[in-house]
Design an enzyme around this catalytic site. Structure first.
Site, PDB file in Angstrom:
ATOM      1  N   HIS A  19      -7.086  59.228-112.290  1.00  0.00           N
ATOM      2  CA  HIS A  19      -6.882  60.517-111.621  1.00  0.00           C
ATOM      3  C   HIS A  19      -6.145  60.332-110.294  1.00  0.00           C
ATOM      4  O   HIS A  19      -5.145  61.018-110.024  1.00  0.00           O
ATOM      5  CB  HIS A  19      -8.242  61.177-111.370  1.00  0.00           C
ATOM      6  CG  HIS A  19      -8.163  62.528-110.736  1.00  0.00           C
ATOM      7  ND1 HIS A  19      -8.135  63.687-111.463  1.00  0.00           N
ATOM      8  CD2 HIS A  19      -8.095  62.903-109.418  1.00  0.00           C
ATOM      9  CE1 HIS A  19      -8.051  64.725-110.639  1.00  0.00           C
ATOM     10  NE2 HIS A  19      -8.024  64.275-109.398  1.00  0.00           N
ATOM     11  N   GLU A  20      -6.628  59.410-109.479  1.00  0.00           N
ATOM     12  CA  GLU A  20      -6.010  59.187-108.168  1.00  0.00           C
ATOM     13  C   GLU A  20      -4.621  58.563-108.303  1.00  0.00           C
ATOM     14  O   GLU A  20      -3.735  58.828-107.494  1.00  0.00           O
ATOM     15  CB  GLU A  20      -6.908  58.304-107.306  1.00  0.00           C
ATOM     16  CG  GLU A  20      -8.259  58.916-106.962  1.00  0.00           C
ATOM     17  CD  GLU A  20      -8.132  60.246-106.234  1.00  0.00           C
ATOM     18  OE1 GLU A  20      -7.153  60.438-105.486  1.00  0.00           O
ATOM     19  OE2 GLU A  20      -9.004  61.115-106.429  1.00  0.00           O
ATOM     20  N   HIS A  23      -2.098  61.330-108.621  1.00  0.00           N
ATOM     21  CA  HIS A  23      -1.701  61.859-107.315  1.00  0.00           C
ATOM     22  C   HIS A  23      -0.743  60.892-106.613  1.00  0.00           C
ATOM     23  O   HIS A  23       0.278  61.299-106.055  1.00  0.00           O
ATOM     24  CB  HIS A  23      -2.928  62.064-106.423  1.00  0.00           C
ATOM     25  CG  HIS A  23      -3.837  63.164-106.871  1.00  0.00           C
ATOM     26  ND1 HIS A  23      -3.395  64.432-107.166  1.00  0.00           N
ATOM     27  CD2 HIS A  23      -5.192  63.186-107.056  1.00  0.00           C
ATOM     28  CE1 HIS A  23      -4.430  65.197-107.520  1.00  0.00           C
ATOM     29  NE2 HIS A  23      -5.529  64.453-107.462  1.00  0.00           N
TER      30      HIS A  23
END
Length: 439
Positions: A19-20, A23
């Site tokens: 997920h990170e 980003h």
């Protein structure tokens, strides 16, 4: 419990890192300086600073992670630094950066499903042994032996598909399904479920709907033999068909296996390549997990299950379709939770997730991968909920900024963050309470 905890930590670490990273990689692509990329929280176990000034960190508590970008709202910036600050990028770029986290979770699910469908999944005909009286299925007279093909437009390939499809349709007024009979003719039915209610915690959607699944058919034909087993010593071979045992006709595999467990000598009449002859099988004695002495023959029967494998291209297409279907079902489940169709008692927290992770991992790699893909999709969907502190909340602020032509003030954002924090704490508290009740 230790095993479940370890698998849970591994699962969370994988999902949060992905997920990170979503980003992070899009922020880099959009020209934003990333100051920190941390996997975990707390004490730093390892760190490295790249030439671009990003500090990569592995921390002691593997329950999350974060990406810290250069942002003028957190610190004063000179004109040169503003070029690389998140808050000085266009709305489109900021939207892409924020959306990249959930999208990365969806991409992970596609990859996981892609792997699963190449490994192969075990399936057997989704046939109905009967229906339960006074249920939706019984009212439309679905015949015994019917094979389900679709429910609410969802292609049915397993009873897990049936379970998911029925849950996603809870709260609707009717549901359409199709099935074939022995004549292979496709039948379509519209089933009224307006008054269909049940407790998902206590009852399966399948039985609540009124379907009795036909069990896997087991045939008295040997599919595999264990090396150095009693079956090898007796002279049995793969594809031998058991016709009689101890002078009685073969009836079912359960009775035959119970006889083997007794450990006594068994006289078998078998059929091999159109020849019939007799063998003596002496099961080997062994102590099971309960400390009981039981007989073991070392043979496996045939059944009507098949392992369905896909090639590299069709597996990807199938993975993409499965991800889209799961996103739809998870989103629908959240809607049902908010509207009260599904009770808040069904909300699960980290303890339930940890137990699920441990159980699926103990069943094998494929069940765990299914679990990993589902949780990854759930994490992506949850993060798109328009609550402050979640990616969806940030996207909501950007939408408001686009409409009004200026950013939402820090004061308004602070109020939203406080309200969002309280809501998240209530949700997490409810989930944890449900977890403890289930223990």
């Amino acid at each position: 419990m230790i095993w479940s905890t370890i698998i849970f930590l591994i699962t969370i670490s994988i999902l949060v890192t992905v997920h990170e990273f979503g980003h992070f990689i899009i922020a880099r692509f959009c020209g934003v300086k990333v100051e920190y990329f941390s996997v975990g929280f707390g004490k730093k176990l390892w760190s490295h600073t790249s030439k671009k000034g990003t500090e990569y960190t592995l921390s002691a508590i593997p329950l999350g992670g974060y990406v810290k970008m250069l942002d003028g709202r957190n610190q004063p910036l000179n004109e040169e630094q503003k070029k690389f600050a998140f808050n000085h990028k266009s709305i489109i770029k900021r939207t892409a950066i924020i959306s990249a986290g959930p999208i990365a979770n969806f991409i992970l699910a596609i990859i996981v499903y892609w792997v699963i469908f190449q490994i192969g999944i075990m399936t057997y005909p989704v046939k109905i042994a009967g229906t339960i009286i006074n249920t939706p299925a019984s009212i439309v007279n679905i015949p015994q032996g019917a094979e389900l093909k679709s429910i609410a437009g969802i292609k049915i390939e397993s009873w897990a598909d049936v379970n998911s499809a029925l849950i996603s349709e809870m709260g609707n007024s009717d549901i359409d399904l199709s099935y074939t009979t022995n004549s292979d003719k496709l039948h379509n039915k519209i089933v009224n479920i307006k008054n269909w209610q049940f407790d998902i915690e206590k009852e399966s959607p399948i039985t609540a709907f009124g379907l009795i699944p036909e069990q896997v058919a087991i045939y008295p034909i040997i599919s595999a033999i264990v090396d150095n087993s009693a079956a090898i010593a007796a002279g049995l071979e793969v594809n031998d068909e058991i016709i009689r045992y101890n002078n009685q006709d073969y009836d079912n595999w359960n009775n035959f296996s119970q006889l083997i467990k007794k450990g006594d000598l068994i006289t078998l009449t078998i059929k091999r390549k159109n020849e019939i002859f007799t063998l003596n099988l002496q099961p080997k004695l062994s102590v099971n997990e309960k400390g009981e002495t039981v007989g073991i023959a070392g043979i496996y029967p045939s059944n009507n299950t098949i392992v369905k494998q896909y090639d590299i291209v069709s597996a990807f297409v199938k993975g993409f379709e499965q991800t889209g279907l799961t996103i739809k079902q998870v989103t629908r489940s959240f809607y049902q939770l908010v509207t009260g169709v599904i009770s808040i008692k069904n909300l699960s927290g980290p303890i339930s997730i940890a137990k699920g992770a441990g159980q699926t991992a103990s069943y094998g790699i494929v069940p765990y991968l299914f679990f990993l893909a589902f949780i990854s999709i759930s994490l992506g969907v949850i993060n798109l909920v328009p609550l402050p502190m979640l990616d969806g909340g940030h996207l909501l602020f950007l939408l408001i900024e686009k409409i009004k032509g200026s950013p939402v003030s820090n004061k308004v954002q602070e109020v939203f963050y406080r309200v969002g924090f309280i809501l998240l704490m209530i949700i997490m508290g409810t989930a944890l309470f449900n977890d403890f009740v289930r223990l």
